[in-house]
Design a protein around this motif. Structure first.
Motif, PDB file in Angstrom:
ATOM      1  N   SER A   1       0.854  -1.182   0.000  1.00 18.86           N
ATOM      2  CA  SER A   1       0.000   0.000   0.000  1.00 18.86           C
ATOM      3  C   SER A   1       0.889   1.232   0.000  1.00 18.86           C
ATOM      4  CB  SER A   1      -0.912   0.009   1.228  1.00 18.86           C
ATOM      5  OG  SER A   1      -1.817  -1.081   1.189  1.00 18.86           O
ATOM      6  N   GLU A   2       0.467   2.254  -0.710  1.00 16.82           N
ATOM      7  CA  GLU A   2       1.257   3.473  -0.832  1.00 16.82           C
ATOM      8  C   GLU A   2       0.417   4.691  -0.451  1.00 16.82           C
ATOM      9  OE1 GLU A   2       4.248   2.841  -1.458  1.00 16.82           O
ATOM     10  OE2 GLU A   2       4.341   1.120  -2.809  1.00 16.82           O
ATOM     11  N   ARG A   3       1.079   5.696   0.065  1.00 12.77           N
ATOM     12  CA  ARG A   3       0.482   7.008   0.297  1.00 12.77           C
ATOM     13  C   ARG A   3       1.521   8.046  -0.081  1.00 12.77           C
ATOM     14  NH1 ARG A   3      -3.867   8.865   2.934  1.00 12.77           N
ATOM     15  NH2 ARG A   3      -4.304   6.770   3.734  1.00 12.77           N
ATOM     16  N   VAL A   4       1.151   8.997  -0.939  1.00 13.39           N
ATOM     17  CA  VAL A   4       2.115   9.980  -1.421  1.00 13.39           C
ATOM     18  C   VAL A   4       1.596  11.392  -1.192  1.00 13.39           C
ATOM     19  CG1 VAL A   4       3.092   8.418  -3.140  1.00 13.39           C
ATOM     20  CG2 VAL A   4       1.215   9.947  -3.790  1.00 13.39           C
ATOM     21  N   ASP A   5       2.530  12.307  -0.991  1.00 14.31           N
ATOM     22  CA  ASP A   5       2.249  13.736  -0.857  1.00 14.31           C
ATOM     23  C   ASP A   5       2.547  14.382  -2.203  1.00 14.31           C
ATOM     24  OD1 ASP A   5       2.343  16.485  -0.328  1.00 14.31           O
ATOM     25  OD2 ASP A   5       3.053  16.194   1.714  1.00 14.31           O
ATOM     26  N   LEU A   6       1.514  14.578  -3.000  1.00 15.20           N
ATOM     27  CA  LEU A   6       1.710  15.103  -4.341  1.00 15.20           C
ATOM     28  C   LEU A   6       2.310  16.504  -4.316  1.00 15.20           C
ATOM     29  CD1 LEU A   6      -1.689  13.988  -5.930  1.00 15.20           C
ATOM     30  CD2 LEU A   6       0.555  12.944  -6.326  1.00 15.20           C
ATOM     31  N   ALA A   7       1.857  17.327  -3.376  1.00 15.15           N
ATOM     32  CA  ALA A   7       2.361  18.702  -3.318  1.00 15.15           C
ATOM     33  C   ALA A   7       3.847  18.728  -2.987  1.00 15.15           C
ATOM     34  CB  ALA A   7       1.564  19.499  -2.288  1.00 15.15           C
ATOM     35  N   ALA A   8       4.270  17.911  -2.023  1.00  9.69           N
ATOM     36  CA  ALA A   8       5.684  17.886  -1.639  1.00  9.69           C
ATOM     37  C   ALA A   8       6.545  17.331  -2.768  1.00  9.69           C
ATOM     38  CB  ALA A   8       5.876  17.061  -0.380  1.00  9.69           C
ATOM     39  N   ASP A   9       6.071  16.277  -3.424  1.00 13.02           N
ATOM     40  CA  ASP A   9       6.849  15.700  -4.521  1.00 13.02           C
ATOM     41  C   ASP A   9       6.901  16.636  -5.721  1.00 13.02           C
ATOM     42  OD1 ASP A   9       7.528  13.421  -3.111  1.00 13.02           O
ATOM     43  OD2 ASP A   9       5.799  12.274  -3.820  1.00 13.02           O
ATOM     44  N   TYR A  10       5.809  17.367  -5.959  1.00  9.84           N
ATOM     45  CA  TYR A  10       5.816  18.350  -7.039  1.00  9.84           C
ATOM     46  C   TYR A  10       6.859  19.430  -6.760  1.00  9.84           C
ATOM     47  CZ  TYR A  10       3.997  21.469 -10.665  1.00  9.84           C
ATOM     48  OH  TYR A  10       3.860  22.271 -11.784  1.00  9.84           O
ATOM     49  N   ALA A  11       6.892  19.899  -5.502  1.00  5.53           N
ATOM     50  CA  ALA A  11       7.859  20.938  -5.136  1.00  5.53           C
ATOM     51  C   ALA A  11       9.282  20.439  -5.308  1.00  5.53           C
ATOM     52  CB  ALA A  11       7.613  21.385  -3.699  1.00  5.53           C
ATOM     53  N   ARG A  12       9.540  19.187  -4.926  1.00  2.69           N
ATOM     54  CA  ARG A  12      10.896  18.625  -5.096  1.00  2.69           C
ATOM     55  C   ARG A  12      11.260  18.501  -6.562  1.00  2.69           C
ATOM     56  NH1 ARG A  12      12.397  13.311  -3.034  1.00  2.69           N
ATOM     57  NH2 ARG A  12      10.265  12.597  -3.409  1.00  2.69           N
ATOM     58  N   ALA A  13      10.268  18.129  -7.372  1.00  2.00           N
ATOM     59  CA  ALA A  13      10.543  17.857  -8.789  1.00  2.00           C
ATOM     60  C   ALA A  13      10.624  19.121  -9.633  1.00  2.00           C
ATOM     61  CB  ALA A  13       9.460  16.931  -9.340  1.00  2.00           C
ATOM     62  N   PHE A  14       9.691  20.047  -9.386  1.00  2.00           N
ATOM     63  CA  PHE A  14       9.560  21.180 -10.298  1.00  2.00           C
ATOM     64  C   PHE A  14       9.692  22.537  -9.596  1.00  2.00           C
ATOM     65  CE2 PHE A  14       6.626  17.791 -11.868  1.00  2.00           C
ATOM     66  CZ  PHE A  14       7.385  17.399 -12.971  1.00  2.00           C
ATOM     67  N   GLY A  15       9.583  22.550  -8.266  1.00  2.00           N
ATOM     68  CA  GLY A  15       9.541  23.804  -7.543  1.00  2.00           C
ATOM     69  C   GLY A  15       8.136  24.380  -7.548  1.00  2.00           C
ATOM     70  N   GLY A  16       7.786  25.101  -6.501  1.00  2.74           N
ATOM     71  CA  GLY A  16       6.476  25.737  -6.443  1.00  2.74           C
ATOM     72  C   GLY A  16       5.365  24.765  -6.096  1.00  2.74           C
ATOM     73  N   GLN A  17       4.145  25.233  -6.292  1.00  2.00           N
ATOM     74  CA  GLN A  17       2.955  24.455  -5.963  1.00  2.00           C
ATOM     75  C   GLN A  17       2.341  23.854  -7.234  1.00  2.00           C
ATOM     76  OE1 GLN A  17       1.739  23.882  -2.806  1.00  2.00           O
ATOM     77  NE2 GLN A  17       3.687  24.837  -2.210  1.00  2.00           N
ATOM     78  N   PRO A  18       1.753  22.649  -7.122  1.00  2.00           N
ATOM     79  CA  PRO A  18       1.087  22.066  -8.288  1.00  2.00           C
ATOM     80  C   PRO A  18      -0.152  22.859  -8.658  1.00  2.00           C
ATOM     81  CG  PRO A  18       0.657  20.748  -6.333  1.00  2.00           C
ATOM     82  CD  PRO A  18       1.679  21.775  -5.939  1.00  2.00           C
ATOM     83  N   GLY A  19      -0.503  22.818  -9.926  1.00  2.00           N
ATOM     84  CA  GLY A  19      -1.736  23.439 -10.376  1.00  2.00           C
ATOM     85  C   GLY A  19      -2.893  22.466 -10.262  1.00  2.00           C
ATOM     86  N   ALA A  20      -3.625  22.285 -11.332  1.00  2.00           N
ATOM     87  CA  ALA A  20      -4.776  21.397 -11.344  1.00  2.00           C
ATOM     88  C   ALA A  20      -4.348  19.983 -11.738  1.00  2.00           C
ATOM     89  CB  ALA A  20      -5.822  21.907 -12.326  1.00  2.00           C
ATOM     90  N   LEU A  21      -4.783  19.006 -10.942  1.00  2.00           N
ATOM     91  CA  LEU A  21      -4.558  17.595 -11.294  1.00  2.00           C
ATOM     92  C   LEU A  21      -5.664  17.195 -12.260  1.00  2.00           C
ATOM     93  CD1 LEU A  21      -3.200  14.810 -10.887  1.00  2.00           C
ATOM     94  CD2 LEU A  21      -4.798  14.455  -8.981  1.00  2.00           C
ATOM     95  N   VAL A  22      -5.325  17.070 -13.531  1.00  2.00           N
ATOM     96  CA  VAL A  22      -6.349  16.886 -14.552  1.00  2.00           C
ATOM     97  C   VAL A  22      -6.390  15.476 -15.146  1.00  2.00           C
ATOM     98  CG1 VAL A  22      -6.434  19.321 -15.195  1.00  2.00           C
ATOM     99  CG2 VAL A  22      -4.774  17.803 -16.304  1.00  2.00           C
ATOM    100  N   GLY A  23      -5.363  14.662 -14.885  1.00  2.00           N
ATOM    101  CA  GLY A  23      -5.350  13.333 -15.496  1.00  2.00           C
ATOM    102  C   GLY A  23      -4.593  12.321 -14.671  1.00  2.00           C
ATOM    103  N   LEU A  24      -4.993  11.056 -14.850  1.00  2.00           N
ATOM    104  CA  LEU A  24      -4.340   9.910 -14.220  1.00  2.00           C
ATOM    105  C   LEU A  24      -4.057   8.873 -15.282  1.00  2.00           C
ATOM    106  CD1 LEU A  24      -6.774   9.442 -11.197  1.00  2.00           C
ATOM    107  CD2 LEU A  24      -4.457  10.393 -11.063  1.00  2.00           C
ATOM    108  N   ALA A  25      -2.998   8.105 -15.098  1.00  2.00           N
ATOM    109  CA  ALA A  25      -2.700   7.021 -16.025  1.00  2.00           C
ATOM    110  C   ALA A  25      -1.953   5.912 -15.312  1.00  2.00           C
ATOM    111  CB  ALA A  25      -1.879   7.529 -17.210  1.00  2.00           C
ATOM    112  N   VAL A  26      -2.096   4.708 -15.835  1.00  2.00           N
ATOM    113  CA  VAL A  26      -1.382   3.531 -15.340  1.00  2.00           C
ATOM    114  C   VAL A  26      -0.698   2.888 -16.532  1.00  2.00           C
ATOM    115  CG1 VAL A  26      -1.618   1.241 -14.304  1.00  2.00           C
ATOM    116  CG2 VAL A  26      -3.020   3.140 -13.461  1.00  2.00           C
ATOM    117  N   SER A  27       0.547   2.447 -16.337  1.00  2.00           N
ATOM    118  CA  SER A  27       1.241   1.779 -17.430  1.00  2.00           C
ATOM    119  C   SER A  27       2.068   0.617 -16.924  1.00  2.00           C
ATOM    120  CB  SER A  27       2.150   2.755 -18.192  1.00  2.00           C
ATOM    121  OG  SER A  27       3.333   3.007 -17.454  1.00  2.00           O
TER     122      SER A  27
END
Length: 213
Positions: A167-193
């Motif tokens: 089972s996983e739990r992730v902090d999208l805002a924190a990971d977005y900040a680490r990856a790109f800086g700043g705050q995420p905008g709108a989460l508009v899509g999901l995908a699995v591959s």
């Protein structure tokens, strides 16, 4: 191939979705990345997948009520695994299963709801976080995508190649900040591959209990 993957992921913003807990029974579609390569997906309570020397994605749109999501949780299982790979390497970067979160600035999201692959390919506004089970990286490592426009996508390693259930739990805002800086905008899509084409191996995996918060 991964450039096409990023473009196809971006089209998730044009697809139907479920608010709150995410259903795998409705609204998901497969996007082939090659005429001769496709995974086998089954949709229902869970999304199950078999990838046999192939790669493709299943995607859906996130409804506007959930555009502000900043966390996510899910469970996943791998019964048959690809070998450990280097997810930073262009080509040879197979992974068992990945869950993608597609963001765009809130001001841009409404105008992109009907966008297609051609109009979104190379769109500088799109940002993609991919959580991966595969490779040989430390948990939580942020890996810039070797495909597509620089700075547009990253992989966050969660599980190394192998089998099991977690089972996983992730902090999208924190990971977005680490990856790109700043705050995420709108989460508009999901995908699995699932991606087994480079190692010509077989994946048997499933994901379920996906919830946005």
């Amino acid at each position: 191939m991964r450039l096409l993957l990023n473009a196809a992921l971006a089209t998730a913003i044009a697809l139907p979705a479920a608010a709150g807990p995410v259903s795998f029974a409705n609204g998901w579609q497969e996007q082939r990345l090659s005429l001769f390569s496709s995974n086998d997906y089954s949709f229902g309570n869970n999304l199950s997948m078999v990838s046999n020397g192939s790669v493709s994605i299943a995607w859906t749109r996130v409804g506007q009520a959930d555009w502000g999501s900043r966390s996510a949780s899910w469970s996943w299982t791998v019964e048959q695994s690809v070998p450990a790979t280097n997810l930073a390497q262009k080509g040879g970067d197979d992974r068992n299963i990945s869950l993608y979160f597609v963001f765009v600035p809130e001001s841009v999201a409404p105008s992109l709801q009907g966008a297609n692959i051609r109009s979104l390919l190379g769109n500088d506004d799109v940002r993609i976080i991919q959580y991966a089970w595969g490779g040989n990286h430390s948990r939580g490592q942020v890996i810039p995508s070797p495909y597509g426009p620089s700075g547009q996508g990253v992989t966050v390693a969660l599980r190394q190649a192998g089998t099991g259930s977690h089972s996983e739990r992730v902090d999208l805002a924190a990971d977005y900040a680490r990856a790109f800086g700043g705050q995420p905008g709108a989460l508009v899509g999901l995908a699995v591959s699932g991606d087994s084409d480079d190692t010509d191996s077989v994946i048997r995996a499933a994901i379920g209990n996906l919830s946005l918060g």
